[in-house]
Design an enzyme around this catalytic site. Sequence first.
Site, PDB file in Angstrom:
ATOM      1  N   LEU A 104      48.555  29.796  48.921  1.00 16.40           N
ATOM      2  CA  LEU A 104      47.751  30.795  48.221  1.00 16.40           C
ATOM      3  C   LEU A 104      46.314  30.532  48.638  1.00 16.40           C
ATOM      4  O   LEU A 104      45.882  29.376  48.664  1.00 16.40           O
ATOM      5  CB  LEU A 104      47.895  30.657  46.694  1.00 16.40           C
ATOM      6  CG  LEU A 104      49.254  30.983  46.086  1.00 16.40           C
ATOM      7  CD1 LEU A 104      49.226  30.727  44.582  1.00 16.40           C
ATOM      8  CD2 LEU A 104      49.641  32.436  46.350  1.00 16.40           C
ATOM      9  N   ASP A 105      45.558  31.589  48.932  1.00 13.96           N
ATOM     10  CA  ASP A 105      44.213  31.321  49.421  1.00 13.96           C
ATOM     11  C   ASP A 105      43.284  30.869  48.288  1.00 13.96           C
ATOM     12  O   ASP A 105      43.631  30.910  47.108  1.00 13.96           O
ATOM     13  CB  ASP A 105      43.651  32.515  50.210  1.00 13.96           C
ATOM     14  CG  ASP A 105      43.344  33.730  49.364  1.00 13.96           C
ATOM     15  OD1 ASP A 105      43.723  34.839  49.771  1.00 13.96           O
ATOM     16  OD2 ASP A 105      42.689  33.588  48.308  1.00 13.96           O
ATOM     17  N   TYR A 106      42.105  30.440  48.681  1.00 13.53           N
ATOM     18  CA  TYR A 106      41.140  29.797  47.786  1.00 13.53           C
ATOM     19  C   TYR A 106      40.853  30.636  46.534  1.00 13.53           C
ATOM     20  O   TYR A 106      40.737  30.103  45.426  1.00 13.53           O
ATOM     21  CB  TYR A 106      39.849  29.557  48.577  1.00 13.53           C
ATOM     22  CG  TYR A 106      38.786  28.751  47.868  1.00 13.53           C
ATOM     23  CD1 TYR A 106      38.913  27.376  47.696  1.00 13.53           C
ATOM     24  CD2 TYR A 106      37.632  29.376  47.396  1.00 13.53           C
ATOM     25  CE1 TYR A 106      37.927  26.636  47.072  1.00 13.53           C
ATOM     26  CE2 TYR A 106      36.631  28.646  46.767  1.00 13.53           C
ATOM     27  CZ  TYR A 106      36.786  27.273  46.615  1.00 13.53           C
ATOM     28  OH  TYR A 106      35.799  26.560  45.993  1.00 13.53           O
ATOM     29  N   THR A 108      42.776  33.024  45.226  1.00 13.04           N
ATOM     30  CA  THR A 108      43.984  33.537  44.581  1.00 13.04           C
ATOM     31  C   THR A 108      44.539  32.486  43.630  1.00 13.04           C
ATOM     32  O   THR A 108      44.524  31.300  43.928  1.00 13.04           O
ATOM     33  CB  THR A 108      45.051  33.903  45.629  1.00 13.04           C
ATOM     34  OG1 THR A 108      44.527  34.924  46.489  1.00 13.04           O
ATOM     35  CG2 THR A 108      46.317  34.428  44.969  1.00 13.04           C
TER      36      THR A 108
END
Length: 280
Positions: A104-106, A108
């Site tokens: 999951l990106d930073y 999210t």
Amino acid sequence: MQERLQKILSQAGVASRREAEKIILDGRVKVNGEVVAELGSKADPDNDVITVDGKAIVVAENRVVILLYKPVGYMTTMKDPEGRPIVTDLLKGVKERVYPIGRLDYNTEGLLLLTNDGELANTLMHPSHEVDKGYLVRVSGKVSEEQIGKLTEGVELEDGMTAPAKVAPVSESEHNSWISITIHEGRYRQVRRMCEAVGLSVVRLKRSRYDFLEIGDLKPGNFRFLAPEEVTRLKRKVYAGSGRAPRKTGIVARRQPSSPSPGGRGRGGGGGRPGGKPRG
């Protein structure tokens, strides 16, 4: 007990079994200091020293799978060169060395699985298994039926057309709207890019579901161990139709530490309840 090398490498999280076969054939694996480059070769992970590119591998005796509510502001990596917080910082009291299944990106938040079972991780991340991942998305303004229709049918991104998604409106207020999006692909920042492609500006993005697993009433930064039956169910899902029987899980039942998170440390931004229906 001796096992095939490719299976040992897979269980240790080095690579999938197919990729492990190539690593062996390339002569990158040594057992007790000797290069082993033949498929079908066996070793005992408890008694033999097995290295890949000179680095010893470790097969976890007690396999665990953890469901974490990742807050905004954490990296889904094992280390970050910029010194930003990483998700494993949140796993207070966990002795096993686990690593994320996917990313999951930073910016999210939401449901993230971590494990020390390399074979399970590689299997779940393989695109052929099409594991559903559900997201709750808050966007600026209102969402039109045309935009929902485009997302549902698939949109053209710079790396190609996306597969059809399941999209539905959730709630709407004067300034924001919530929609749910379910995809089975795992492209980089896919949900954000899909929304941008149809003219929607994402304000908040939360993964709420991974196959049958839901985030429930977990708060940002909190986690729980999956029960053995949940892991078995995951394996049955991904092995269905493959002709392979699920391997025994080896998952141990664990009690979650009493203080697994920094308490309210999540920085998800407001506008929705972590375990319930989002507010617009």
